[in-house]
Scaffold this active site. Structure first.
Site, short mmCIF file in Angstrom:
data_model
loop_
_atom_site.label_atom_id
_atom_site.label_comp_id
_atom_site.label_asym_id
_atom_site.label_seq_id
_atom_site.Cartn_x
_atom_site.Cartn_y
_atom_site.Cartn_z
N ASP A 135 0.87 -1.16 0.00
CA ASP A 135 0.00 0.00 0.00
C ASP A 135 0.92 1.23 0.00
O ASP A 135 2.14 1.12 0.19
CB ASP A 135 -0.98 -0.01 1.18
C1 NOJ Z 1 -3.92 4.01 -0.04
C2 NOJ Z 1 -5.12 3.15 0.09
O1 NOJ Z 1 -5.10 2.45 1.33
C3 NOJ Z 1 -5.26 2.13 -1.03
O2 NOJ Z 1 -6.48 1.47 -0.89
C4 NOJ Z 1 -5.15 2.80 -2.36
O3 NOJ Z 1 -5.32 1.87 -3.39
C5 NOJ Z 1 -3.78 3.48 -2.43
N1 NOJ Z 1 -3.68 4.47 -1.39
C6 NOJ Z 1 -3.53 4.12 -3.79
O4 NOJ Z 1 -4.29 5.23 -3.96
#
Ligand code: NOJ
Length: 763
Positions: A296
């Site tokens: 993430d």
């Molecule tokens: C953080 C989020 O937790 C995740 O779900 C998302 O896909 C990413 N950022 C990218 O934007």
């Protein structure tokens, strides 16, 4: 002997068939996965260590790729792109931009390995569908596959190959802002919906230019943050992890999801990004999944503030050893992997394994055949926000609406109603229905409730409108507590006047789009600002008030639910929000949604979920020392699976073809359901089980199957369900999935509380 040979022959044909069907899905019809592996190996053999590490790096498109890169960071990123030291970019969208970024790498880099573009297409790209929690209330798997397919078409036509969806975090806490992004509190429902969405995104063949790769996220446990506070600590045991959190991920892996994303949280002291158990041992090992795991955002570097790594180098080492293949915008792999390999702290074989997984997806998408194949401006124009896509958005929106209350059948609107007042801070909001993860939606492009009611009101019916109050005075995008209107009641008088004159009032209240989503956890899940007072005043002026609730989380609506005659849970329904609501209130569509999550009586009950454990003290009579609250009931206001219709459904008794079975056997359970009202309707027939005695404690009820059926007035249908070993298996004290002998209770009904029941035994 002859019979045995025939049997072996048949089994091999069946196995081959199943294998081919699975491999067709991932690699394209008739394509041989080994062929792709050979190609991957041949590319890998040409790569330097830096080029390999580059594939494991994902950059955010933080500068306008069609213009000059400004700032030191962006300049460096552009230089690395030219050198082919980047595998993927996120947030670069639309054909113009993706083509340019691809051109940079194709025209400048040594090996010309195409980029893969990723984006958060969570519930639509430009045509917006209901927020995922809302759409899950449809319990309509075909529908959810269809909306994901449309989202994939729009995304692929815009030059993007990969979505960070579906989120399949089981979530039981309404305070958690991201409860909106998943399918609610139940592992089985989450699994079914996850697979439907994955099939919708990925289609039959990833090389089809109108499909995209999906991503199972967040692996794992993210929805169990303590106190519902985003990114907070998760403390669950191994059994809970396997029985409640992992089932959707296992289903996603089995369905051939192309990628996984790990999660920000720790579980029992180990951040998921650094969890070898989850990533390398379980997902890639035991489950035999062959895709790649993206971290993430910055979650590898976040191992430092988590307090398990001293610096980026140690964080990179931990993450790569644990099995994280790609570093999303973290800079840890980019800055440290080379040194780690050269010093012998990380084996190059680990890097090779990650790179192979990443390259394989690029081959599957057909990017090596034609890196520009997704860049077609004509197609982009044709696909985005097309009329056909709007129709799917409307269908999804109306099927997601849940009728929670309908006193004296006030809905659908009766013929005698000539004067309708539409009131509330969200009534003419054309933006909130688009939700928080709105990808390329155009601001204020949704059909508001007021517009929908005006579009659909019968000839001659007067529709008047008053906002009543502002929900917030702040800028859009972040509803911070300071900006919520707690003082301005100047619009109340007009609202009360209109309510007093009307035959019927639609009161549109709830949450702004940005009250749910990432980082949007709340301790108060009631109505923000002056909405409670507005509800009080409007219901004081008219006794025929229908509450149209807009929200991304289960809210505490206990007090107001007693004041209004009817409640429709309308979530944030996307582009066609208002038209869908209008079709339901005017009876053009009979509501069929069922809650995928429990609605609490108050925030103090959270986390609240139907499939809880019995505890050692489930009841207490006059005693105080049992598992309850002294100031509140402990059950939900509206339970999981609940939702009314404009008709009534009557359930017969459950009949079983036998009342015991053993390994490899099964029981067929049947039940008759009759539409006893005078309009056609759809019912979600739900089957739950209770395992009385287990090697570990078992939930009081667990959803194990459901069927959505349509019934004409007076029509009866007999539905059958198969109970087999798989259905009763769970992660036992032996730390494996297995069925345990014993007695079970079987329930069937229209929600998790009102159920017919019988029993059976597994021997
Ligand atoms: C953080 C989020 O937790 C995740 O779900 C998302 O896909 C990413 N950022 C990218 O934007």
């Amino acid at each position: 002997m002859k019979k045995l040979l025939i049997l072996i022959g048949l089994i091999s044909i069946a196995t081959l068939y199943a294998f081919n069907a699975e491999s067709d899905k991932r690699f394209g019809k008739g394509k041989d996965p080994k062929d792709i592996d050979r190609k991957v190996d041949s590319v890998l053999a040409l790569m330097t260590l830096d080029e390999k590490i580059g594939q494991m790096v994902q950059y955010n498109g933080s500068w306008d790729v069609t213009g000059p890169a400004t700032g030191t960071d962006n300049k460096k990123k552009l230089e690395n792109l030219k050198k082919g030291l980047v595998g993927s970019m996120l947030n670069v969208t639309s054909v113009k931009n993706t083509r340019e970024a691809q051109r940079i790498i194709m025209e400048n880099s040594r090996l010309k390995i195409p980029l893969i573009f990723a984006y958060d297409v969570i519930h639509g790209y430009q045509t917006m569908f209901p927020v995922p929690l809302g759409e899950s209330a449809s319990w309509d798997l075909e529908l959810m596959e269809k909306t994901a397919r449309v989202a994939a078409r729009e995304t692929a036509a815009s030059g993007v190959h990969w979505t960070f969806a579906p989120m399949m975090d089981v979530s039981r806490d309404a305070r958690w802002g991201r409860i909106m992004e998943g399918a609610g509190e139940d592992p089985y429902l989450n699994s079914k919906i996850a697979v439907a969405r994955i099939n919708g995104f990925q289609g039959e063949d990833l090389s089809d230019p109108l499909t995209i790769a999906a991503c199972a996220k967040h692996f794992a446990g993210y929805g169990f943050a303590e106190g519902g506070r985003d990114y907070n600590t998760v403390n669950i045991g191994l059994h809970e992890l396997h029985n409640s959190i992992l089932p959707p991920f296992k289903a996603a892996a089995d369905a051939g999801v192309a990628t996984f994303m790990n999660s920000f949280n720790e579980i029992d002291g180990v951040p998921a990004t650094a969890s070898k158990y989850l990533q390398r041992d379980l997902l890639k090992g035991k489950w035999g999944w062959d895709g790649f795991i993206v971290s993430d955002w910055g979650s590898i570097a976040e191992l430092i503030p988590h307090g398990v790594a001293a610096d980026k180098k140690q964080a990179a080492e931990m993450a790569v050893k644990a099995g994280s293949d790609m570093d999303m915008e973290g800079g840890a792999y980019e800055s440290s992997l080379r040194e780690l390999v050269e010093n012998g702290e990380v084996e190059e074989a680990l890097i090779d394994n990650s790179v192979k997984r990443i390259l394989r997806l690029k081959f599957e998408l057909g990017l090596f055949d034609d890196p520009y194949k997704y860049f077609d401006e004509e197609l982009e124009k044709k696909e985005l926000y097309s009329e056909a896509n709007q129709q799917v958005a409307l269908e999804a929106a109306k099927k997601s609406i849940v009728l929670l209350k309908n006193e004296a059948d006030i809905l659908p609107v009766k013929k005698g109603v000539r004067n309708i007042a539409v009131i509330g801070p969200l009534a003419d909001d054309k933006d909130s229905p688009l939700g928080n993860w709105r990808a390329h939606a155009v601001e204020n492009s949704a059909v508001s409730v007021l517009e929908g009611i005006r579009n659909h009101a019968p000839e001659g019916v007067k529709v008047s409108y008053a906002k009543g109050a502002e929900l917030s005075t702040g800028k859009r995008g972040f509803l911070d507590p300071m900006s919520i209107n707690k003082t301005d009641r100047s619009g109340f008088a007009e609202a009360v006047k209109l309510a007093g004159e009307a035959d019927l009032v639609f009161l549109v209240v709830g949450e702004d789009a940005y009250q749910t989503g990432e980082g949007r956890s709340q301790t108060d899940i009631g109505f923000a600002g002056v909405q409670d007072e507005l509800i009080e005043q409007v219901t004081g002026a008219n006794s025929n008030v229908v509450m149209l609730l807009m929200n991304g989380r289960p809210m505490d609506i206990t007090a107001s639910s007693e004041k209004v005659s009817a409640i429709l849970e309308t979530w944030l329904l996307g582009s066609q929000h208002g038209n869908a609501v209008a079709e339901v209130v005017f009876g053009k569509y009979n509501p069929s949604g069922k809650l995928p999550v429990s609605f609490p009586r108050n925030v103090g009950q959270e986390p609240l979920y139907y499939n809880q454990k019995n505890t050692g003290r489930p009841s207490g009579g006059e005693q105080v020392t049992w598992s309850h609250y002294t100031d509140s009931r402990r059950d939900a206001l509206y339970p999981f699976g609940y939702g009314l219709s404009y008709t009534d459904f009557e359930y017969g008794e459950i009949s079983l073809d036998k009342n015991e079975f053993s390994k490899d056997g099964k029981i067929t359970a049947s039940i008759e359901v009759t539409n006893t009202g005078d309009v056609a309707g759809e019912e979600v027939v739900q089957l739950y089980l209770r395992d009385f005695i287990g090697s570990i404690t078992r939930p009081v009820k667990e959803l194990k199957a459901f069927q959505k059926v349509e019934l004409q007035p007076g029509q009866t249908k007999k539905l059958s369900f198969t109970i087999d070993e798989e259905m009763i298996s769970y992660f036992t004290r032996n730390k494996k999935w297995e069925a345990e002998a014993g007695e079970f209770k079987l329930f069937i009904g229209g929600n998790s509380v009102d159920l017919k029941e019988t029993g059976f035994e597994y021997k």
